[in-house]
Design a protein around this motif. Structure first.
Motif, PDB file in Angstrom:
ATOM      1  N   ILE A  28      85.419  38.227  63.618  1.00 58.82           N
ATOM      2  CA  ILE A  28      84.734  39.228  64.443  1.00 58.82           C
ATOM      3  C   ILE A  28      85.777  40.254  64.886  1.00 58.82           C
ATOM      4  CG2 ILE A  28      83.422  39.629  66.553  1.00 58.82           C
ATOM      5  CD1 ILE A  28      82.485  36.689  66.392  1.00 58.82           C
ATOM      6  N   THR A  30      87.462  43.396  62.665  1.00 62.19           N
ATOM      7  CA  THR A  30      88.376  43.352  61.514  1.00 62.19           C
ATOM      8  C   THR A  30      89.191  44.647  61.435  1.00 62.19           C
ATOM      9  OG1 THR A  30      86.576  44.113  60.089  1.00 62.19           O
ATOM     10  CG2 THR A  30      86.954  41.736  60.192  1.00 62.19           C
ATOM     11  N   GLY A  31      89.756  45.028  62.590  1.00 63.32           N
ATOM     12  CA  GLY A  31      90.639  46.196  62.647  1.00 63.32           C
ATOM     13  C   GLY A  31      92.052  45.795  62.279  1.00 63.32           C
ATOM     14  N   ASN A  32      92.998  46.353  62.981  1.00 62.40           N
ATOM     15  CA  ASN A  32      94.407  46.109  62.718  1.00 62.40           C
ATOM     16  C   ASN A  32      94.743  44.608  62.760  1.00 62.40           C
ATOM     17  OD1 ASN A  32      97.296  46.204  62.987  1.00 62.40           O
ATOM     18  ND2 ASN A  32      97.038  46.379  65.202  1.00 62.40           N
ATOM     19  N   ARG A  33      94.508  43.977  63.893  1.00 67.85           N
ATOM     20  CA  ARG A  33      94.875  42.564  64.039  1.00 67.85           C
ATOM     21  C   ARG A  33      93.933  41.645  63.265  1.00 67.85           C
ATOM     22  NH1 ARG A  33      99.489  40.002  64.812  1.00 67.85           N
ATOM     23  NH2 ARG A  33      99.143  37.888  65.532  1.00 67.85           N
ATOM     24  N   CYS A  53      82.551  40.458  60.482  1.00 67.45           N
ATOM     25  CA  CYS A  53      81.713  41.302  61.339  1.00 67.45           C
ATOM     26  C   CYS A  53      82.549  42.406  61.966  1.00 67.45           C
ATOM     27  CB  CYS A  53      81.104  40.427  62.443  1.00 67.45           C
ATOM     28  SG  CYS A  53      80.324  41.364  63.769  1.00 67.45           S
ATOM     29  N   ASP A  54      82.056  43.637  61.919  1.00 66.04           N
ATOM     30  CA  ASP A  54      82.667  44.748  62.654  1.00 66.04           C
ATOM     31  C   ASP A  54      81.590  45.812  62.840  1.00 66.04           C
ATOM     32  OD1 ASP A  54      85.958  45.601  63.045  1.00 66.04           O
ATOM     33  OD2 ASP A  54      84.429  47.142  63.386  1.00 66.04           O
ATOM     34  N   ILE A  55      81.699  46.550  63.941  1.00 66.31           N
ATOM     35  CA  ILE A  55      80.705  47.614  64.170  1.00 66.31           C
ATOM     36  C   ILE A  55      81.081  48.891  63.415  1.00 66.31           C
ATOM     37  CG2 ILE A  55      79.822  46.781  66.390  1.00 66.31           C
ATOM     38  CD1 ILE A  55      81.761  48.826  67.726  1.00 66.31           C
ATOM     39  N   ARG A  59      85.742  49.494  58.468  1.00 65.05           N
ATOM     40  CA  ARG A  59      86.510  48.282  58.739  1.00 65.05           C
ATOM     41  C   ARG A  59      85.840  47.064  58.095  1.00 65.05           C
ATOM     42  NH1 ARG A  59      89.878  48.984  63.491  1.00 65.05           N
ATOM     43  NH2 ARG A  59      91.394  50.491  62.808  1.00 65.05           N
ATOM     44  N   ALA A  93      89.002  39.269  67.089  1.00 70.98           N
ATOM     45  CA  ALA A  93      90.060  40.280  67.278  1.00 70.98           C
ATOM     46  C   ALA A  93      89.412  41.615  67.619  1.00 70.98           C
ATOM     47  CB  ALA A  93      90.933  40.381  66.036  1.00 70.98           C
ATOM     48  N   PRO A  95      88.276  44.514  70.753  1.00 73.43           N
ATOM     49  CA  PRO A  95      88.969  45.017  71.952  1.00 73.43           C
ATOM     50  C   PRO A  95      88.911  43.983  73.091  1.00 73.43           C
ATOM     51  CG  PRO A  95      87.648  46.746  70.962  1.00 73.43           C
ATOM     52  CD  PRO A  95      87.299  45.482  70.215  1.00 73.43           C
ATOM     53  N   CYS A  96      89.900  44.050  73.975  1.00 71.98           N
ATOM     54  CA  CYS A  96      90.125  42.981  74.960  1.00 71.98           C
ATOM     55  C   CYS A  96      88.939  42.706  75.889  1.00 71.98           C
ATOM     56  CB  CYS A  96      91.351  43.319  75.802  1.00 71.98           C
ATOM     57  SG  CYS A  96      92.787  43.737  74.811  1.00 71.98           S
ATOM     58  N   MET A 102      82.550  37.060  73.753  1.00 70.19           N
ATOM     59  CA  MET A 102      82.453  36.559  72.371  1.00 70.19           C
ATOM     60  C   MET A 102      82.941  35.120  72.265  1.00 70.19           C
ATOM     61  SD  MET A 102      83.647  39.922  70.241  1.00 70.19           S
ATOM     62  CE  MET A 102      82.478  41.257  69.901  1.00 70.19           C
ATOM     63  N   LYS A 117      94.775  37.428  72.103  1.00 69.82           N
ATOM     64  CA  LYS A 117      95.137  37.625  73.494  1.00 69.82           C
ATOM     65  C   LYS A 117      94.686  39.015  73.918  1.00 69.82           C
ATOM     66  CE  LYS A 117      97.676  40.608  73.078  1.00 69.82           C
ATOM     67  NZ  LYS A 117      97.981  41.852  72.377  1.00 69.82           N
ATOM     68  N   GLN A 145     100.944  33.908  69.596  1.00 71.71           N
ATOM     69  CA  GLN A 145     101.626  33.238  68.485  1.00 71.71           C
ATOM     70  C   GLN A 145     103.072  32.887  68.789  1.00 71.71           C
ATOM     71  OE1 GLN A 145     100.367  36.298  68.377  1.00 71.71           O
ATOM     72  NE2 GLN A 145     101.957  37.746  67.760  1.00 71.71           N
ATOM     73  N   HIS A 206     102.144  38.640  76.255  1.00 77.86           N
ATOM     74  CA  HIS A 206     103.022  37.827  75.397  1.00 77.86           C
ATOM     75  C   HIS A 206     104.323  37.500  76.145  1.00 77.86           C
ATOM     76  CE1 HIS A 206     100.986  37.835  71.560  1.00 77.86           C
ATOM     77  NE2 HIS A 206     100.972  39.148  71.447  1.00 77.86           N
TER      78      HIS A 206
HETATM   79  N1  LIG Z   1      98.615  38.626  68.833  1.00 75.72           N
HETATM   80  C1  LIG Z   1      99.132  39.804  68.642  1.00 75.72           C
HETATM   81  O1  LIG Z   1     100.347  39.979  68.509  1.00 75.72           O
HETATM   82  C2  LIG Z   1      98.230  41.023  68.588  1.00 75.72           C
HETATM   83  C3  LIG Z   1      98.666  42.183  67.923  1.00 75.72           C
HETATM   84  C4  LIG Z   1      97.797  43.280  67.917  1.00 75.72           C
HETATM   85  C5  LIG Z   1      96.563  43.214  68.546  1.00 75.72           C
HETATM   86  N2  LIG Z   1      96.189  42.081  69.183  1.00 75.72           N
HETATM   87  C6  LIG Z   1      94.881  42.006  69.889  1.00 75.72           C
HETATM   88  O2  LIG Z   1      93.838  42.053  68.924  1.00 75.72           O
HETATM   89  C7  LIG Z   1      92.718  42.753  69.456  1.00 75.72           C
HETATM   90  C8  LIG Z   1      92.351  43.882  68.505  1.00 75.72           C
HETATM   91  O3  LIG Z   1      93.423  44.794  68.444  1.00 75.72           O
HETATM   92  P1  LIG Z   1      93.589  45.774  67.188  1.00 75.72           P
HETATM   93  O4  LIG Z   1      94.936  46.356  67.284  1.00 75.72           O
HETATM   94  O5  LIG Z   1      93.187  45.064  65.954  1.00 75.72           O
HETATM   95  O6  LIG Z   1      92.499  46.893  67.540  1.00 75.72           O
HETATM   96  P2  LIG Z   1      91.598  47.701  66.522  1.00 75.72           P
HETATM   97  O7  LIG Z   1      90.984  48.807  67.283  1.00 75.72           O
HETATM   98  O8  LIG Z   1      92.399  48.029  65.285  1.00 75.72           O
HETATM   99  O9  LIG Z   1      90.488  46.651  66.066  1.00 75.72           O
HETATM  100  C9  LIG Z   1      89.412  46.246  66.883  1.00 75.72           C
HETATM  101  C10 LIG Z   1      88.203  46.114  65.973  1.00 75.72           C
HETATM  102  O10 LIG Z   1      87.120  45.545  66.720  1.00 75.72           O
HETATM  103  C11 LIG Z   1      85.931  46.193  66.302  1.00 75.72           C
HETATM  104  N3  LIG Z   1      84.869  46.002  67.299  1.00 75.72           N
HETATM  105  C12 LIG Z   1      84.684  46.681  68.469  1.00 75.72           C
HETATM  106  N4  LIG Z   1      83.573  46.234  69.083  1.00 75.72           N
HETATM  107  C13 LIG Z   1      83.047  45.272  68.286  1.00 75.72           C
HETATM  108  C14 LIG Z   1      81.885  44.456  68.369  1.00 75.72           C
HETATM  109  N5  LIG Z   1      81.032  44.538  69.421  1.00 75.72           N
HETATM  110  N6  LIG Z   1      81.615  43.593  67.366  1.00 75.72           N
HETATM  111  C15 LIG Z   1      82.453  43.511  66.285  1.00 75.72           C
HETATM  112  N7  LIG Z   1      83.577  44.274  66.144  1.00 75.72           N
HETATM  113  C16 LIG Z   1      83.859  45.132  67.139  1.00 75.72           C
HETATM  114  C17 LIG Z   1      86.361  47.643  66.133  1.00 75.72           C
HETATM  115  O11 LIG Z   1      85.430  48.381  65.383  1.00 75.72           O
HETATM  116  C18 LIG Z   1      87.715  47.470  65.463  1.00 75.72           C
HETATM  117  O12 LIG Z   1      87.610  47.460  64.056  1.00 75.72           O
HETATM  118  C19 LIG Z   1      93.127  43.235  70.849  1.00 75.72           C
HETATM  119  O13 LIG Z   1      92.652  42.333  71.799  1.00 75.72           O
HETATM  120  C20 LIG Z   1      94.638  43.185  70.810  1.00 75.72           C
HETATM  121  O14 LIG Z   1      95.182  42.948  72.085  1.00 75.72           O
HETATM  122  C21 LIG Z   1      96.983  40.978  69.187  1.00 75.72           C
END
Ligand SMILES: NC(=O)c1ccc[n+]([C@@H]2O[C@H](COP(=O)([O-])OP(=O)(O)OC[C@H]3O[C@@H](n4cnc5c(N)ncnc54)[C@H](O)[C@@H]3O)[C@@H](O)[C@H]2O)c1
Length: 368
Positions: A28, A30-33, A53-55, A59, A93, A95-96, A102, A117, A145, A206
């Motif tokens: 759930i 599927t952006g960066n993380r 799943c992603d909105i 992505r 993964a 937004p926070c 979820m 986190k 991690q 972290h």
């Molecule tokens: N552990 C780590 O070192 C680490 C590193 C980076 C990010 N993160 C965490 O991962 C999370 C995501 O960060 P990111 O950098 O990938 O952000 P991002 O913006 O790249 O990705 C977030 C994704 O969530 C999707 N999203 C938003 N609302 C949604 C919903 N209702 N249902 C499904 N998908 C939805 C967005 O469309 C987006 O693709 C954050 O909480 C961030 O703190 C952790």
């Protein structure tokens, strides 16, 4: 629940059709993380990516292509993904601000949860999550991690054994030279403190978790100052801070000084991240795995063997650990107590700065 019940429940959730089947994983966000977690999971044995799943359609498409080997079902509503019986484990993964909602929904649907986190961004929601996760028969692991980093594990075990004597103080920082990309793909939520929890909760969670772990306690009180010091209203509407300084008073008496800034010039020494823990006989540079005795003329003492020192942290160790917990019923390294404590530590600091007063742990009323 006893250990046997846990293992049975765990395996039942891991596979609808039997313990020999691969664990069915759903993603759930599927952006960066999320895409990193997805790629790493695809390299693990005994897992099949059954749903993503992603909105954001782009992505979602990218995630489906990355996992084409397993032909996952695609969703833009995470609740539909949770209805799938073949999803045993969920990676969150998003937004926070969406983590707690979820994670609770996934646990209540009987899924194992790996949630990025921070565990949550408000004390109230973290309190709800703790209740559900503790009552759950499935695994909850937060994406901190660092807990799976073998070098940190060894260094911190040496601190616990008393290598630096009795701990009295700690100093840590997270200094970057630049702000997060103002036009990057996370700009829709990252700069909004109501969605990210602010940089202390989104990022420094972290570092503060590492402090809690190394100090072997959690803070009683926090006080500090900060704000948007350089990037004022930039990007427009920004509510995140870009610099702050905090003091924490730990339940075991240790005092911590912590700073986070986004304007440490690259050529200025002492940037980046570190944690020094001071004891009665010397100090430990936790990240470097080195002990510095206080005695005059003494030499630094490596706490890791040369082989351990050389080893690069395994990218996949935290995910592999999560899957292992599902299979064996063992306790995750970053369980709900670790995740909730780290998030509350960060929230305590944030609130001390926002409310311009000393904030105490008791005020949260979260039972861990
Ligand atoms: N552990 C780590 O070192 C680490 C590193 C980076 C990010 N993160 C965490 O991962 C999370 C995501 O960060 P990111 O950098 O990938 O952000 P991002 O913006 O790249 O990705 C977030 C994704 O969530 C999707 N999203 C938003 N609302 C949604 C919903 N209702 N249902 C499904 N998908 C939805 C967005 O469309 C987006 O693709 C954050 O909480 C961030 O703190 C952790």
């Amino acid at each position: 629940m006893n250990r046997r019940d846990f293992v049975v429940a765990s395996l039942a959730a891991a596979s609808a059709s039997g313990a020999d089947e691969p664990i069915g994983a759903g993603f759930i966000g599927t952006g960066n993380r999320g895409s990193y977690l997805l790629r790493t999971t695809l390299n693990q044995a005994g897992v099949k990516v059954v749903a993503v799943c992603d909105i954001k359609p782009d992505r979602l498409d990218k995630a489906a292509s990355a996992a084409a080997r397993d032909q996952p079902a695609t969703f833009n509503d995470y609740r539909r993904l949770l209805e799938r019986k073949d999803v045993g484990a969920v990676f969150i993964a998003s937004p926070c601000d969406l983590h707690v909602e979820m994670a609770i929904a996934a646990l209540q649907a009987g899924k194992h949860v790996y949630c990025e986190k921070p565990a949550g961004i408000t004390p109230e929601s973290i309190g709800r999550l703790v209740e559900v996760a503790k009552a759950s028969r499935t695994v909850y692991q937060v994406g901190q991690q660092m807990r799976a980093d073998a070098k940190l594990q060894k260094t911190i075990s040496k601190i616990r054994e008393g290598v630096a004597g009795e701990l009295i103080m700690a100093k840590a920082q997270r200094h970057a030279g630049e702000d997060l990309d103002h036009d990057g793909p996370s700009k829709d939520w990252f700069f909004d403190a109501k969605r990210s929890g602010d940089v202390i909760v989104e990022m420094a969670v972290h570092n503060l978790d590492e402090c809690n772990w190394a100090i072997g306690s959690r803070p009683d009180r926090a006080g500090g100052f900060g704000g948007a010091l350089l990037w004022k209203d930039d990007p427009p509407g920004r509510t995140n801070m870009d610099g702050y300084t905090l003091s924490y008073d730990y339940a075991n008496g240790v005092k911590l000084s912590f700073t986070q800034i986004f304007f440490h010039p690259n050529r200025l020494p002492n940037g980046g991240q570190y944690l020094y823990v001071y004891g009665t006989t010397g100090a430990v540079d936790v990240g470097a795995g080195m002990y510095y005795p206080r005695a005059r003329g003494s030499q630094p003492v490596p706490l890791l063997t040369p082989e351990e020192q050389k080893a690069r942290p395994l990218d996949n160790a935290h995910i592999a650990g999560f899957l292992e917990c599902i299979r064996t019923g063992s306790k995750p390294l970053a369980d709900i107590e670790v995740g909730a404590t780290a998030a509350l530590t960060a929230i305590m600091g944030r609130e001390a700065i926002y409310q311009k007063r000393v904030v105490s742990w008791q005020e949260f009323g979260v039972k861990l």
